[in-house]
Design an enzyme around this catalytic site. Structure first.
Site, PDB file in Angstrom:
ATOM      1  N   HIS A 186      56.497  74.081  30.298  1.00  0.00           N
ATOM      2  CA  HIS A 186      55.580  74.654  31.292  1.00  0.00           C
ATOM      3  C   HIS A 186      56.407  75.109  32.505  1.00  0.00           C
ATOM      4  O   HIS A 186      57.413  74.482  32.843  1.00  0.00           O
ATOM      5  CB  HIS A 186      54.546  73.601  31.708  1.00  0.00           C
ATOM      6  CG  HIS A 186      53.448  74.182  32.543  1.00  0.00           C
ATOM      7  ND1 HIS A 186      53.594  74.421  33.891  1.00  0.00           N
ATOM      8  CD2 HIS A 186      52.205  74.616  32.213  1.00  0.00           C
ATOM      9  CE1 HIS A 186      52.481  74.971  34.353  1.00  0.00           C
ATOM     10  NE2 HIS A 186      51.620  75.101  33.359  1.00  0.00           N
ATOM     11  N   SER A 220      45.161  81.272  36.025  1.00  0.00           N
ATOM     12  CA  SER A 220      43.901  81.615  36.679  1.00  0.00           C
ATOM     13  C   SER A 220      42.818  82.086  35.701  1.00  0.00           C
ATOM     14  O   SER A 220      42.051  83.015  35.994  1.00  0.00           O
ATOM     15  CB  SER A 220      44.135  82.649  37.789  1.00  0.00           C
ATOM     16  OG  SER A 220      45.015  82.109  38.776  1.00  0.00           O
ATOM     17  N   LYS A 258      47.164  68.780  34.032  1.00  0.00           N
ATOM     18  CA  LYS A 258      48.284  68.557  34.973  1.00  0.00           C
ATOM     19  C   LYS A 258      48.208  67.122  35.502  1.00  0.00           C
ATOM     20  O   LYS A 258      47.832  66.222  34.769  1.00  0.00           O
ATOM     21  CB  LYS A 258      48.279  69.622  36.081  1.00  0.00           C
ATOM     22  CG  LYS A 258      48.295  71.040  35.488  1.00  0.00           C
ATOM     23  CD  LYS A 258      48.624  72.119  36.480  1.00  0.00           C
ATOM     24  CE  LYS A 258      48.619  73.477  35.763  1.00  0.00           C
ATOM     25  NZ  LYS A 258      49.019  74.583  36.618  1.00  0.00           N
ATOM     26  N   GLY A 264      47.578  79.174  39.211  1.00  0.00           N
ATOM     27  CA  GLY A 264      47.008  78.534  40.395  1.00  0.00           C
ATOM     28  C   GLY A 264      46.831  79.460  41.582  1.00  0.00           C
ATOM     29  O   GLY A 264      46.629  79.006  42.701  1.00  0.00           O
ATOM     30  N   GLU A 274      56.048  74.705  35.520  1.00  0.00           N
ATOM     31  CA  GLU A 274      56.262  73.643  36.518  1.00  0.00           C
ATOM     32  C   GLU A 274      57.409  72.725  36.089  1.00  0.00           C
ATOM     33  O   GLU A 274      58.168  72.233  36.920  1.00  0.00           O
ATOM     34  CB  GLU A 274      54.944  72.880  36.746  1.00  0.00           C
ATOM     35  CG  GLU A 274      53.957  73.742  37.530  1.00  0.00           C
ATOM     36  CD  GLU A 274      52.487  73.517  37.219  1.00  0.00           C
ATOM     37  OE1 GLU A 274      52.124  72.459  36.661  1.00  0.00           O
ATOM     38  OE2 GLU A 274      51.679  74.427  37.516  1.00  0.00           O
ATOM     39  N   ASN A 280      44.894  72.145  30.367  1.00  0.00           N
ATOM     40  CA  ASN A 280      46.031  71.399  30.908  1.00  0.00           C
ATOM     41  C   ASN A 280      45.568  70.741  32.206  1.00  0.00           C
ATOM     42  O   ASN A 280      45.389  71.420  33.211  1.00  0.00           O
ATOM     43  CB  ASN A 280      47.193  72.369  31.167  1.00  0.00           C
ATOM     44  CG  ASN A 280      48.359  71.686  31.871  1.00  0.00           C
ATOM     45  OD1 ASN A 280      48.392  70.459  32.008  1.00  0.00           O
ATOM     46  ND2 ASN A 280      49.321  72.482  32.313  1.00  0.00           N
ATOM     47  N   GLU A 315      52.419  82.435  30.271  1.00  0.00           N
ATOM     48  CA  GLU A 315      51.889  82.073  31.587  1.00  0.00           C
ATOM     49  C   GLU A 315      52.769  82.695  32.667  1.00  0.00           C
ATOM     50  O   GLU A 315      53.783  82.094  33.061  1.00  0.00           O
ATOM     51  CB  GLU A 315      51.870  80.551  31.765  1.00  0.00           C
ATOM     52  CG  GLU A 315      50.943  79.837  30.813  1.00  0.00           C
ATOM     53  CD  GLU A 315      50.411  78.532  31.421  1.00  0.00           C
ATOM     54  OE1 GLU A 315      49.179  78.390  31.478  1.00  0.00           O
ATOM     55  OE2 GLU A 315      51.209  77.686  31.856  1.00  0.00           O
TER      56      GLU A 315
HETATM   57  P1  13P Z   1      45.548  77.612  36.442  1.00  0.00           P
HETATM   58  O1  13P Z   1      44.538  77.898  35.360  1.00  0.00           O
HETATM   59  O2  13P Z   1      45.089  76.563  37.406  1.00  0.00           O
HETATM   60  O3  13P Z   1      46.049  78.868  37.079  1.00  0.00           O
HETATM   61  O4  13P Z   1      46.831  76.949  35.708  1.00  0.00           O
HETATM   62  C1  13P Z   1      47.390  77.588  34.620  1.00  0.00           C
HETATM   63  C2  13P Z   1      48.355  76.661  33.972  1.00  0.00           C
HETATM   64  O5  13P Z   1      49.430  76.408  34.493  1.00  0.00           O
HETATM   65  C3  13P Z   1      47.965  76.049  32.690  1.00  0.00           C
HETATM   66  O6  13P Z   1      49.036  75.458  32.061  1.00  0.00           O
END
Ligand code: 13P
Length: 264
Positions: free
Chosen positions: A104, A222, A16, A182, A106, A14, A176
């Site tokens: 997601h 992560s 982002k 993150g 976010e 992803n 997740e």
């Molecule tokens: P990270 O791998 O940067 O923690 O992000 C995870 C994520 O949100 C993947 O969709």
């Protein structure tokens, strides 16, 4: 008992809101140069670029035969209409997008997507012949007060209820935990397995054993080349959804290889 061997792991990147279309072309080519046939013999791989990159990345993946499926990060509920600024799932399918992330954390936290909105998007993705990757996960507050299992059950239950029973096995769910995204603090393999087993049990209660045994459940939060193998060895973890580490082609390919080691 589940049948972990029957489910092919899916490793997804992803991106982002990173990499403009020129950087994305470079990243897709880099993946193509690094990935060997053996890397994709036992696992599926997808990348989820920003919308502005999708056409460019499609051209590289198809033109250069890169063995990676194209994904998107979100889509509209409707196929077409007066929805300024939305992105049609029908138009994504026309670009040969195969997987669409839905819900997601976010999107849920920053853009107010409710379980109902997420369920409608899951349905829109399926209606257009693509595979939804439905993202679920508890916050740290929910985990600390013992509400993680309940939160996951309501998120997964809402998504599964939107899907015809016969299609549930083709879904992908991404577990997740919000506190792991993150932060550099991935869930332990034990915590990831426990949550993914809860998710599979929820699918089993809602749609039966065939659906539960077929649905692929990724872990995300992560993920790195160093923690992937242990995570994917868990019987209910069928791959990983990778954020930050997927922006580096070398690291992402190492993650794909670690997932392959876990299933060999
Ligand atoms: P990270 O791998 O940067 O923690 O992000 C995870 C994520 O949100 C993947 O969709």
């Amino acid at each position: 008992m589940n049948a972990p061997g029957a489910r092919r792991p899916l490793v997804s990147g992803n991106w982002k809101m990173h990499l403009d279309h020129l950087e994305a072309i470079h990243a897709a080519r880099d993946l193509g140069l690094r990935l060997q046939p053996a890397d994709v013999a036992a696992v599926d791989v997808s990348v989820h670029p920003p919308f502005t990159d999708i056409r460019s990345v499609q051209s590289v993946l198809e033109g250069e035969g890169v063995p990676v499926a194209l994904g998107a990060q979100n889509c509209a509920i409707e196929d077409a209409g007066a929805f300024t600024g939305e992105v049609s799932p029908t138009m994504l399918a026309r670009l040969h997008v195969e997987y669409v992330l839905v819900g997601h954390s976010e999107r849920r936290q920053l853009f107010g997507e409710t379980d109902e909105v997420v369920a409608a998007k899951v349905s829109a993705v399926l209606r257009n012949g693509m595979t939804p990757v439905c993202c679920v996960g508890e916050t740290i507050d929910e985990r600390e007060v013992g509400l993680a299992q309940e939160r996951l059950a309501s998120q997964v239950g809402a998504a599964v209820a939107a899907v015809p029973r016969a299609s549930v096995a083709s879904l992908v769910v991404a577990y997740e935990p919000v506190w792991a995204i993150g932060t550099g603090q991935a869930a332990t393999a034990g915590d990831a397995q426990e949550a993914c087993a809860w998710i599979r049990d929820t699918v089993r209660s809602a749609a039966g054993s065939e659906a539960a045994d077929g649905v692929r459940i990724q872990y995300g939060g992560s993920v790195t080349p160093d923690n992937t193998e242990e995570l994917v060895r868990c019987p209910d973890v069928d791959g990983v959804l990778v954020g930050g580490a997927s922006l580096d082609a070398a690291a992402f390919v190492e993650i794909v290889r670690a997932a392959t080691r876990a299933v060999r």
